[in-house]
Write a protein that holds these residues in place. Structure first.
Motif, PDB file in Angstrom:
ATOM      1  N   GLU A 133       0.811  -1.223   0.000  1.00 17.79           N
ATOM      2  CA  GLU A 133       0.000   0.000   0.000  1.00 17.79           C
ATOM      3  C   GLU A 133       0.845   1.273   0.000  1.00 17.79           C
ATOM      4  OE1 GLU A 133      -3.349   2.082   2.907  1.00 17.79           O
ATOM      5  OE2 GLU A 133      -2.517   0.129   3.424  1.00 17.79           O
ATOM      6  N   ARG A 158       5.523  13.608   8.195  1.00 17.09           N
ATOM      7  CA  ARG A 158       4.393  13.375   9.085  1.00 17.09           C
ATOM      8  C   ARG A 158       4.695  13.764  10.530  1.00 17.09           C
ATOM      9  NH1 ARG A 158       0.338  10.115   6.959  1.00 17.09           N
ATOM     10  NH2 ARG A 158       0.341  10.405   4.721  1.00 17.09           N
ATOM     11  N   GLY A 179      -1.007   9.754   0.641  1.00 18.34           N
ATOM     12  CA  GLY A 179      -2.240   8.974   0.658  1.00 18.34           C
ATOM     13  C   GLY A 179      -2.356   8.018   1.825  1.00 18.34           C
ATOM     14  N   LEU A 180      -1.265   7.728   2.516  1.00 18.26           N
ATOM     15  CA  LEU A 180      -1.378   6.854   3.685  1.00 18.26           C
ATOM     16  C   LEU A 180      -2.087   7.594   4.806  1.00 18.26           C
ATOM     17  CD1 LEU A 180       2.031   4.947   3.983  1.00 18.26           C
ATOM     18  CD2 LEU A 180      -0.149   4.125   3.085  1.00 18.26           C
ATOM     19  N   LYS A 181      -2.823   6.829   5.596  1.00 15.98           N
ATOM     20  CA  LYS A 181      -3.517   7.394   6.748  1.00 15.98           C
ATOM     21  C   LYS A 181      -2.498   7.767   7.825  1.00 15.98           C
ATOM     22  CE  LYS A 181      -5.751   3.563   6.503  1.00 15.98           C
ATOM     23  NZ  LYS A 181      -6.504   2.364   6.614  1.00 15.98           N
ATOM     24  N   ASP A 182      -2.994   8.163   8.977  1.00 16.72           N
ATOM     25  CA  ASP A 182      -2.142   8.482  10.117  1.00 16.72           C
ATOM     26  C   ASP A 182      -1.206   7.307  10.393  1.00 16.72           C
ATOM     27  OD1 ASP A 182      -1.346   8.461  12.984  1.00 16.72           O
ATOM     28  OD2 ASP A 182      -2.538  10.295  13.043  1.00 16.72           O
ATOM     29  N   GLU A 185      -2.137   4.313  12.615  1.00 18.88           N
ATOM     30  CA  GLU A 185      -3.049   3.276  12.131  1.00 18.88           C
ATOM     31  C   GLU A 185      -2.322   2.096  11.509  1.00 18.88           C
ATOM     32  OE1 GLU A 185      -6.578   4.502  10.031  1.00 18.88           O
ATOM     33  OE2 GLU A 185      -6.421   6.518  10.895  1.00 18.88           O
ATOM     34  N   TYR A 186      -1.019   2.252  11.227  1.00 21.37           N
ATOM     35  CA  TYR A 186      -0.210   1.167  10.672  1.00 21.37           C
ATOM     36  C   TYR A 186       0.725   0.579  11.725  1.00 21.37           C
ATOM     37  CZ  TYR A 186      -1.900   3.147   6.326  1.00 21.37           C
ATOM     38  OH  TYR A 186      -2.691   3.623   5.311  1.00 21.37           O
TER      39      TYR A 186
END
Length: 192
Positions: A133, A158, A179-182, A185-186
């Motif tokens: 992703e 970030r 495009g990656l979320k916070d 969350e990963y």
């Protein structure tokens, strides 16, 4: 995953597996013992051909077998000269669900745009060929060179966080693919 015929390319660079040959091991020792590398990554202790061979056999090859990606030797496409390494690291017991991108270029080859090109190439390759992703990138807030390279490779800043996966008192810059979320969350393991 030590196929000597495997490679992918960018505009000027070729990426291949690190092999446990004397030639590759000697280059890994040279690359990881340059003052510029040590200043950014620390001393790895890989200071002999045998230690390099052990790292390739016990870490690089298993990482590729487990994840489908890992450490790559970077060479110039036109001449074949070895100039560095690029990595997509997802440790065996990592809570992080996406790889960490990294790159190291010989000091004599810096300033030519090879670092950002290597970063972009491995990111594009792993997303296209392995369906990942996105990726993260981490570096010291004091490492201006790495920070610029991450941004030129297309990663977004970030913030500076405690990066718990590197130790309880490690503050670092966190970068991510657009495009990656916070990052939390990963399971990046950050705290502000």
């Amino acid at each position: 995953m030590s196929d000597p015929n495997f490679f992918f390319e960018s505009e000027r660079l070729r990426f291949s597996y690190w092999l446990p040959t004397d030639e590759h091991c000697e280059f890994l020792v040279k690359l990881w013992n340059e003052p510029l590398f040590i200043a950014g990554e620390g001393n790895t202790g890989i200071d002999t051909v045998e230690k390099a061979r052990t790292r390739i056999v016990e870490r690089f090859i298993p990482d590729h077998e487990r994840n489908g990606y890992g450490q790559y030797l970077v060479s110039l496409k036109d001449s074949g000269k070895k100039i560095g390494g690029a990595s997509l690291t997802l440790l065996k017991d990592s809570a992080i669900s996406l790889p960490d991108v990294g790159f190291a270029i010989l000091t004599e080859e810096t300033g030519k745009g090879y670092g950002p090109e290597a970063g972009r190439a491995v990111i594009e390759w792993v997303m296209r060929e392995r369906g990942v992703e996105g990726v993260f990138g981490f570096c010291s807030p004091k490492n201006a060179r790495s920070r610029r390279t991450m941004e030129k490779a297309g990663l977004e800043f970030r913030g500076i966080h405690k990066l718990l996966q590197f130790g309880p008192d490690v503050n670092g810059c966190c970068y991510a693919t657009p495009g990656l979320k916070d990052p939390a969350e990963y399971n990046v393991g950050i705290s502000k």
